[in-house]
Write an enzyme that holds these catalytic residues in place. Structure first.
Site, PDB file in Angstrom:
ATOM      1  CG  ASP A  51     -34.564 -26.652  26.857  1.00 41.05           C
ATOM      2  OD1 ASP A  51     -34.331 -27.885  26.798  1.00 41.05           O
ATOM      3  OD2 ASP A  51     -33.361 -25.560  26.670  1.00 41.05           O
ATOM      4  CE  LYS A  73     -22.243 -44.849  14.384  1.00 42.58           C
ATOM      5  NZ  LYS A  73     -21.441 -45.120  15.528  1.00 42.58           N
ATOM      6  CG  LEU A  74     -17.921 -41.898   9.187  1.00 39.76           C
ATOM      7  CD1 LEU A  74     -16.735 -42.847   8.893  1.00 39.76           C
ATOM      8  CD2 LEU A  74     -17.511 -40.379   8.706  1.00 39.76           C
ATOM      9  CE1 TYR A  87     -26.622 -29.354  14.537  1.00 41.83           C
ATOM     10  CE2 TYR A  87     -24.622 -28.655  13.079  1.00 41.83           C
ATOM     11  CZ  TYR A  87     -25.807 -28.502  14.130  1.00 41.83           C
ATOM     12  OH  TYR A  87     -25.300 -27.088  14.722  1.00 41.83           O
ATOM     13  CB  THR A 130     -21.437 -24.088  23.716  1.00 38.54           C
ATOM     14  OG1 THR A 130     -21.187 -25.008  22.769  1.00 38.54           O
ATOM     15  CG2 THR A 130     -22.112 -22.827  23.203  1.00 38.54           C
TER      16      THR A 130
HETATM   17  P1  NAD Z   1     -26.709 -27.067  23.712  1.00 38.78           P
HETATM   18  O1  NAD Z   1     -26.598 -28.472  23.408  1.00 38.78           O
HETATM   19  O2  NAD Z   1     -25.724 -26.505  24.653  1.00 38.78           O
HETATM   20  O3  NAD Z   1     -28.087 -26.522  23.937  1.00 38.78           O
HETATM   21  C1  NAD Z   1     -29.334 -26.856  23.047  1.00 38.78           C
HETATM   22  C2  NAD Z   1     -30.600 -26.561  23.943  1.00 38.78           C
HETATM   23  O4  NAD Z   1     -31.642 -27.081  23.090  1.00 38.78           O
HETATM   24  C3  NAD Z   1     -30.442 -27.436  25.250  1.00 38.78           C
HETATM   25  O5  NAD Z   1     -31.087 -26.977  26.285  1.00 38.78           O
HETATM   26  C4  NAD Z   1     -31.564 -28.804  25.109  1.00 38.78           C
HETATM   27  O6  NAD Z   1     -32.163 -29.120  26.118  1.00 38.78           O
HETATM   28  C5  NAD Z   1     -32.655 -28.171  23.941  1.00 38.78           C
HETATM   29  N1  NAD Z   1     -33.383 -28.983  23.127  1.00 38.78           N
HETATM   30  C6  NAD Z   1     -32.935 -30.014  22.690  1.00 38.78           C
HETATM   31  N2  NAD Z   1     -33.833 -30.666  21.945  1.00 38.78           N
HETATM   32  C7  NAD Z   1     -34.887 -30.087  22.344  1.00 38.78           C
HETATM   33  C8  NAD Z   1     -36.449 -30.130  21.848  1.00 38.78           C
HETATM   34  N3  NAD Z   1     -36.817 -31.203  21.217  1.00 38.78           N
HETATM   35  N4  NAD Z   1     -37.349 -29.463  22.463  1.00 38.78           N
HETATM   36  C9  NAD Z   1     -36.927 -28.327  23.193  1.00 38.78           C
HETATM   37  N5  NAD Z   1     -35.677 -28.129  23.377  1.00 38.78           N
HETATM   38  C10 NAD Z   1     -34.618 -28.939  22.964  1.00 38.78           C
HETATM   39  O7  NAD Z   1     -26.313 -26.464  22.141  1.00 38.78           O
HETATM   40  P2  NAD Z   1     -25.901 -25.127  21.641  1.00 38.78           P
HETATM   41  O8  NAD Z   1     -24.238 -25.297  21.392  1.00 38.78           O
HETATM   42  O9  NAD Z   1     -26.409 -23.995  22.656  1.00 38.78           O
HETATM   43  O10 NAD Z   1     -26.438 -24.955  20.356  1.00 38.78           O
HETATM   44  C11 NAD Z   1     -27.717 -24.161  20.170  1.00 38.78           C
HETATM   45  C12 NAD Z   1     -28.004 -24.039  18.669  1.00 38.78           C
HETATM   46  O11 NAD Z   1     -26.778 -23.483  17.934  1.00 38.78           O
HETATM   47  C13 NAD Z   1     -28.140 -25.367  18.132  1.00 38.78           C
HETATM   48  O12 NAD Z   1     -29.285 -25.128  17.011  1.00 38.78           O
HETATM   49  C14 NAD Z   1     -27.099 -25.636  17.460  1.00 38.78           C
HETATM   50  O13 NAD Z   1     -27.146 -26.717  16.332  1.00 38.78           O
HETATM   51  C15 NAD Z   1     -26.401 -24.386  16.918  1.00 38.78           C
HETATM   52  N6  NAD Z   1     -25.109 -24.411  16.730  1.00 38.78           N
HETATM   53  C16 NAD Z   1     -24.273 -24.359  17.737  1.00 38.78           C
HETATM   54  C17 NAD Z   1     -22.669 -24.033  17.442  1.00 38.78           C
HETATM   55  C18 NAD Z   1     -21.848 -24.249  18.584  1.00 38.78           C
HETATM   56  O14 NAD Z   1     -20.602 -24.055  18.132  1.00 38.78           O
HETATM   57  N7  NAD Z   1     -22.135 -24.309  19.572  1.00 38.78           N
HETATM   58  C19 NAD Z   1     -22.271 -24.089  16.127  1.00 38.78           C
HETATM   59  C20 NAD Z   1     -23.199 -24.087  15.013  1.00 38.78           C
HETATM   60  C21 NAD Z   1     -24.696 -24.081  15.461  1.00 38.78           C
END
Ligand code: NAD
Length: 439
Positions: A230, A287-288, A345, A380
């Site tokens: 991370d 953002k839109l 996204y 989450t």
């Molecule tokens: P989160 O924001 O809780 O965790 C994401 C983690 O990625 C964080 O610890 C952050 O520090 C790390 N991160 C961000 N940019 C980084 C970088 N440049 N280098 C290294 N680490 C980096 O998000 P989450 O909800 O746990 O999501 C995890 C994955 O699941 C993501 O790819 C997200 O798009 C995907 N996702 C989540 C959901 C949901 O409902 N939570 C739904 C669909 C997809």
């Protein structure tokens, strides 16, 4: 994670006045039986007999008609892989309907077909394609935590079918519903059911919190040594996760040019190799479209997509990922259905799906598989921040009428990376409770 609304709707008063209550889903725990029995195995296709004897070896009782069960049924496995004419689909109804009527809570329906892409006869292709519509519709009818999923075989080899059927029967697939998985003819042999990842080294990006932290936990539980990655700003939380899973922490920004090289160096120097990479790090900057600025567009594309392409170059290079290795990307249903305010996204997550399709073909000769999960509404910190009304719609608008847990995403990934899932590649499995959004 529960909020005020969830607490209110699950209160005794709400139950008494008839507010619909989501079923508590059966989730995987090591040592629990694969699924509740008896399992009805029927259909006369080329896998049914093997599945029945494998289930018997796993200690799960099987029956061949619903009447034989003399009571409730834990799961239904219908092998219609040999159906060549639409008339033969009657079997689905004749064999399946009485069993579905007798299905226990958290029951399972798994249909096995033949991948229409491997067939040429028009009637056969028509028949096999029809299964998808039936299974997806059945998923929307089932209640009480039950799910329906389809496994499409691309040949006669049983290992891939068995691995997928096992996943769908087990609590690992608690929040996976209405999905179609294709399996090829790769073989894998017997796998240690309790510690399938023993001896494997796995890297998980974005592991300091949320879904990534849970992926690290589940892979470690299944026997893997985990490198938790991370950004430096999340260093304390990252160290906690790495300690908890008895792995190591690697602080880096996945968008940096040398991220892939540093991952390979860390895994080989500290743990002697690299077998599994999970590209989980991701961000949203909504953002839109008409107001989308350069910074929002670029940062999302950089973290969610371009970094994955770049890191894979190093990971798949000399001395990187071992032959037979596993790559898993975390996409999103926004990359399938689209989402308002998320052109950046949605593009990045759809791009991830394209990457998985193309890369899986390119590395197949090394026995490396490349797959994606596409989570729907997962409980989450990210989703807890969504405004109340939007959050409730996201949470309830799926066949299981609830949000998923990070563990549900992690369990699907843990299945993809098992040695037994060698036949599963180029697949996108939605972990969304069959969300009404998208296919
Ligand atoms: P989160 O924001 O809780 O965790 C994401 C983690 O990625 C964080 O610890 C952050 O520090 C790390 N991160 C961000 N940019 C980084 C970088 N440049 N280098 C290294 N680490 C980096 O998000 P989450 O909800 O746990 O999501 C995890 C994955 O699941 C993501 O790819 C997200 O798009 C995907 N996702 C989540 C959901 C949901 O409902 N939570 C739904 C669909 C997809």
């Amino acid at each position: 994670m529960t909020d005020l609304f969830t607490t209110i709707v699950s209160s005794p008063v709400a139950k008494r006045v008839g507010v619909p209550q989501p079923t508590r889903l059966r989730r995987y725990e090591p040592g629990l039986p694969l699924c509740e029995g008896p399992v009805l195995v029927a259909g006369g296709g080329r896998f049914a007999e093997g599945i029945a004897s494998w289930l018997a070896r796993a200690g799960v009782a099987t029956v061949s008609t619903a009447a034989d069960a003399e009571g409730k049924i834990g799961a239904v496995v219908l092998d219609l892989s040999a159906a060549a004419d639409p008339g033969e689909l009657d079997q689905l109804r004749l064999l399946g309907a009485p069993a579905v009527k007798a299905l226990k809570r958290n029951g399972r329906v798994v249909v096995i077909g033949t991948d229409p892409a491997t067939l040429t006869d028009v009637a056969e292709v028509t028949t096999q394609r029809a299964l998808e519509g039936a299974v997806r519709s059945l998923g929307k009818e089932l209640r009480a935590g039950a799910t329906a999923n389809l496994v499409l075989a691309q040949g006669d080899a049983p290992d891939g079918v068995r691995s997928a059927v096992e996943f769908f029967l087990s609590g690992r697939s608690a929040y996976v519903d209405g999905q179609v998985v294709r399996v090829d003819e790769s073989t894998s042999g017997e796998v240690d059911a309790l510690r399938p990842l023993e001896g494997k080294v796995a890297v998980v990006t974005g592991a300091a919190r949320g879904i990534g932290a849970e992926i690290a936990t589940v892979l470690a539980r299944d026997g893997a040594t985990v490198v938790a990655v991370d950004v430096p700003a999340a260093g304390d939380a990252l160290a906690r996760v790495a300690n908890e899973v008895k792995g190591t922490a690697l602080q880096l920004d996945v968008t940096s040019d040398d991220a892939g090289r540093r991952i390979v160096e860390h895994a080989t120097a500290r743990h002697g190799g690299l077998d599994i990479v999970v590209h989980n790090a991701g961000i949203t900057r909504d953002k839109l479209f008409v107001n989308m600025d350069d910074a929002r567009w670029r940062s999302v594309m950089d973290v969610n997509l371009r970094s994955v392409l770049r890191m894979n170059d190093a990971i798949l290079g000399e001395g990187g990922l071992a032959d037979g290795g596993r790559i898993v990307c975390v996409a999103s249903i926004a990359g399938i259905a689209g989402n308002r305010g998320q052109t950046n996204y949605g593009a990045s997550k759809a791009g991830v799906i394209g990457l998985v399709t193309a890369l899986s073909r390119q590395v197949a000769d090394r026995g490396i598989t490349v797959n994606a999960v596409a989570p729907g509404f997962i409980e989450t910190e990210m989703t807890a921040r969504i405004p109340f009304a939007t959050r409730e719609i996201g949470r309830r608008m799926n066949s299981l009428q609830q949000g998923g847990q990070p563990k549900d995403v992690a369990e699907t990934i843990a299945w993809f990376v098992q040695p037994g899932a060698a036949a599963v590649t180029g697949q996108v499995v939605r972990v969304c409770g069959q969300s009404l959004l998208g296919a």
